[in-house]
Scaffold this motif. Sequence first.
Motif, PDB file in Angstrom:
ATOM      1  N   PHE A  37      49.408  82.968  55.472  1.00 45.79           N
ATOM      2  CA  PHE A  37      50.637  82.195  55.428  1.00 45.79           C
ATOM      3  C   PHE A  37      50.307  80.755  55.806  1.00 45.79           C
ATOM      4  O   PHE A  37      49.247  80.481  56.368  1.00 45.79           O
ATOM      5  CB  PHE A  37      51.671  82.765  56.407  1.00 45.79           C
ATOM      6  CG  PHE A  37      52.180  84.129  56.041  1.00 45.79           C
ATOM      7  CD1 PHE A  37      51.434  85.265  56.304  1.00 45.79           C
ATOM      8  CD2 PHE A  37      53.408  84.282  55.425  1.00 45.79           C
ATOM      9  CE1 PHE A  37      51.889  86.532  55.957  1.00 45.79           C
ATOM     10  CE2 PHE A  37      53.892  85.534  55.078  1.00 45.79           C
ATOM     11  CZ  PHE A  37      53.123  86.659  55.349  1.00 45.79           C
ATOM     12  N   ARG A  38      51.219  79.859  55.508  1.00 49.59           N
ATOM     13  CA  ARG A  38      51.018  78.468  55.906  1.00 49.59           C
ATOM     14  C   ARG A  38      52.349  77.873  56.336  1.00 49.59           C
ATOM     15  O   ARG A  38      53.420  78.314  55.904  1.00 49.59           O
ATOM     16  CB  ARG A  38      50.393  77.654  54.775  1.00 49.59           C
ATOM     17  CG  ARG A  38      51.265  77.503  53.544  1.00 49.59           C
ATOM     18  CD  ARG A  38      50.476  76.837  52.420  1.00 49.59           C
ATOM     19  NE  ARG A  38      51.278  76.618  51.229  1.00 49.59           N
ATOM     20  CZ  ARG A  38      50.798  76.167  50.076  1.00 49.59           C
ATOM     21  NH1 ARG A  38      49.499  75.883  49.960  1.00 49.59           N
ATOM     22  NH2 ARG A  38      51.615  75.997  49.038  1.00 49.59           N
ATOM     23  N   GLN A  39      52.243  76.872  57.183  1.00 48.19           N
ATOM     24  CA  GLN A  39      53.439  76.210  57.666  1.00 48.19           C
ATOM     25  C   GLN A  39      53.184  74.714  57.768  1.00 48.19           C
ATOM     26  O   GLN A  39      52.304  74.278  58.511  1.00 48.19           O
ATOM     27  CB  GLN A  39      53.878  76.770  59.022  1.00 48.19           C
ATOM     28  CG  GLN A  39      55.233  76.277  59.476  1.00 48.19           C
ATOM     29  CD  GLN A  39      55.798  77.096  60.616  1.00 48.19           C
ATOM     30  OE1 GLN A  39      55.085  77.815  61.309  1.00 48.19           O
ATOM     31  NE2 GLN A  39      57.104  77.005  60.821  1.00 48.19           N
ATOM     32  N   ALA A  40      53.952  73.955  57.005  1.00 44.65           N
ATOM     33  CA  ALA A  40      53.888  72.503  57.050  1.00 44.65           C
ATOM     34  C   ALA A  40      54.923  72.000  58.050  1.00 44.65           C
ATOM     35  O   ALA A  40      55.897  72.703  58.346  1.00 44.65           O
ATOM     36  CB  ALA A  40      54.156  71.923  55.664  1.00 44.65           C
ATOM     37  N   VAL A  96      49.308  74.163  58.432  1.00 52.64           N
ATOM     38  CA  VAL A  96      48.529  75.056  59.286  1.00 52.64           C
ATOM     39  C   VAL A  96      48.521  76.422  58.605  1.00 52.64           C
ATOM     40  O   VAL A  96      49.578  76.945  58.238  1.00 52.64           O
ATOM     41  CB  VAL A  96      49.135  75.158  60.696  1.00 52.64           C
ATOM     42  CG1 VAL A  96      48.335  76.157  61.531  1.00 52.64           C
ATOM     43  CG2 VAL A  96      49.158  73.790  61.373  1.00 52.64           C
ATOM     44  N   TYR A  97      47.340  76.955  58.435  1.00 48.97           N
ATOM     45  CA  TYR A  97      47.177  78.241  57.748  1.00 48.97           C
ATOM     46  C   TYR A  97      46.931  79.336  58.793  1.00 48.97           C
ATOM     47  O   TYR A  97      46.085  79.182  59.683  1.00 48.97           O
ATOM     48  CB  TYR A  97      46.026  78.183  56.764  1.00 48.97           C
ATOM     49  CG  TYR A  97      46.385  77.451  55.494  1.00 48.97           C
ATOM     50  CD1 TYR A  97      46.599  76.076  55.491  1.00 48.97           C
ATOM     51  CD2 TYR A  97      46.543  78.138  54.286  1.00 48.97           C
ATOM     52  CE1 TYR A  97      46.962  75.413  54.324  1.00 48.97           C
ATOM     53  CE2 TYR A  97      46.894  77.478  53.122  1.00 48.97           C
ATOM     54  CZ  TYR A  97      47.104  76.112  53.154  1.00 48.97           C
ATOM     55  OH  TYR A  97      47.464  75.455  52.003  1.00 48.97           O
ATOM     56  N   TYR A  98      47.666  80.426  58.641  1.00 48.96           N
ATOM     57  CA  TYR A  98      47.572  81.553  59.556  1.00 48.96           C
ATOM     58  C   TYR A  98      47.177  82.814  58.787  1.00 48.96           C
ATOM     59  O   TYR A  98      47.677  83.046  57.686  1.00 48.96           O
ATOM     60  CB  TYR A  98      48.927  81.829  60.213  1.00 48.96           C
ATOM     61  CG  TYR A  98      49.477  80.700  61.042  1.00 48.96           C
ATOM     62  CD1 TYR A  98      50.294  79.736  60.462  1.00 48.96           C
ATOM     63  CD2 TYR A  98      49.211  80.611  62.404  1.00 48.96           C
ATOM     64  CE1 TYR A  98      50.813  78.695  61.219  1.00 48.96           C
ATOM     65  CE2 TYR A  98      49.727  79.584  63.172  1.00 48.96           C
ATOM     66  CZ  TYR A  98      50.533  78.622  62.567  1.00 48.96           C
ATOM     67  OH  TYR A  98      51.041  77.606  63.318  1.00 48.96           O
ATOM     68  N   CYS A  99      46.332  83.613  59.394  1.00 47.84           N
ATOM     69  CA  CYS A  99      46.152  84.948  58.857  1.00 47.84           C
ATOM     70  C   CYS A  99      46.934  85.916  59.735  1.00 47.84           C
ATOM     71  O   CYS A  99      47.195  85.650  60.909  1.00 47.84           O
ATOM     72  CB  CYS A  99      44.675  85.343  58.769  1.00 47.84           C
ATOM     73  SG  CYS A  99      43.841  85.560  60.337  1.00 47.84           S
ATOM     74  N   TRP A 118      48.902  88.017  64.550  1.00 46.93           N
ATOM     75  CA  TRP A 118      48.698  86.700  63.961  1.00 46.93           C
ATOM     76  C   TRP A 118      47.534  85.981  64.627  1.00 46.93           C
ATOM     77  O   TRP A 118      47.285  86.152  65.831  1.00 46.93           O
ATOM     78  CB  TRP A 118      49.965  85.843  64.130  1.00 46.93           C
ATOM     79  CG  TRP A 118      51.111  86.323  63.305  1.00 46.93           C
ATOM     80  CD1 TRP A 118      51.975  87.334  63.614  1.00 46.93           C
ATOM     81  CD2 TRP A 118      51.508  85.831  62.029  1.00 46.93           C
ATOM     82  NE1 TRP A 118      52.892  87.500  62.592  1.00 46.93           N
ATOM     83  CE2 TRP A 118      52.629  86.581  61.617  1.00 46.93           C
ATOM     84  CE3 TRP A 118      51.025  84.821  61.187  1.00 46.93           C
ATOM     85  CZ2 TRP A 118      53.279  86.346  60.399  1.00 46.93           C
ATOM     86  CZ3 TRP A 118      51.671  84.592  59.993  1.00 46.93           C
ATOM     87  CH2 TRP A 118      52.783  85.346  59.603  1.00 46.93           C
ATOM     88  N   GLY A 119      46.839  85.185  63.838  1.00 39.34           N
ATOM     89  CA  GLY A 119      45.837  84.313  64.403  1.00 39.34           C
ATOM     90  C   GLY A 119      46.471  83.045  64.941  1.00 39.34           C
ATOM     91  O   GLY A 119      47.682  82.848  64.864  1.00 39.34           O
ATOM     92  N   GLN A 120      45.628  82.172  65.472  1.00 37.80           N
ATOM     93  CA  GLN A 120      46.118  80.955  66.104  1.00 37.80           C
ATOM     94  C   GLN A 120      46.371  79.838  65.101  1.00 37.80           C
ATOM     95  O   GLN A 120      47.031  78.849  65.428  1.00 37.80           O
ATOM     96  CB  GLN A 120      45.118  80.472  67.168  1.00 37.80           C
ATOM     97  CG  GLN A 120      43.919  79.685  66.630  1.00 37.80           C
ATOM     98  CD  GLN A 120      42.898  80.533  65.902  1.00 37.80           C
ATOM     99  OE1 GLN A 120      42.977  81.758  65.901  1.00 37.80           O
ATOM    100  NE2 GLN A 120      41.924  79.873  65.279  1.00 37.80           N
ATOM    101  N   GLY A 121      45.868  79.981  63.891  1.00 39.55           N
ATOM    102  CA  GLY A 121      46.083  78.992  62.850  1.00 39.55           C
ATOM    103  C   GLY A 121      44.939  78.001  62.746  1.00 39.55           C
ATOM    104  O   GLY A 121      44.234  77.728  63.729  1.00 39.55           O
ATOM    105  N   THR A 122      44.754  77.462  61.555  1.00 40.79           N
ATOM    106  CA  THR A 122      43.754  76.433  61.317  1.00 40.79           C
ATOM    107  C   THR A 122      44.369  75.370  60.410  1.00 40.79           C
ATOM    108  O   THR A 122      45.032  75.700  59.428  1.00 40.79           O
ATOM    109  CB  THR A 122      42.464  77.028  60.713  1.00 40.79           C
ATOM    110  OG1 THR A 122      41.465  76.007  60.604  1.00 40.79           O
ATOM    111  CG2 THR A 122      42.703  77.636  59.332  1.00 40.79           C
TER     112      THR A 122
END
Length: 128
Positions: A37-40, A96-99, A118-122
């Motif tokens: 997933f991603r979040q702008a 930010v991209y999350y797995c 969820w991961g911490q995001g990159t």
Amino acid sequence: QVQLVESGGGLVQAGGSLRLSCATSGRTFSRRTMGWFRQAPGKEREFVAAITWSTWSADSIYYADSVKGRFTLSRDNAKNTVYLQMNSLKPEDTAVYYCAAAPYLTTGRGDPKLYDYWGQGTQVTVSS
């Protein structure tokens, strides 16, 4: 418990490529769907891609229309790692991209509420 750690984000020019990795550990056998997933900034979390696997069928991979043909999701079972290869990147891919991990999902793979780890995001930044 399942732990997820993303890596591979960075700054790239439009048209460039990045490969994100999501390393998993813990009770990974209990989770058969992995999603990206991603979040702008100022936007809701958005589905990018997901993979579901089982011992009785081939992997099923799904993509959001916005990334279809540009992004490729894959997994390395031996390394417990899921990858997101991103090509032909556009400025609108900045986020930010999350797995995330979920039990075996046959529907609703794009719904973040169905993922429980969820991961911490990159951060991925695409400059124009």
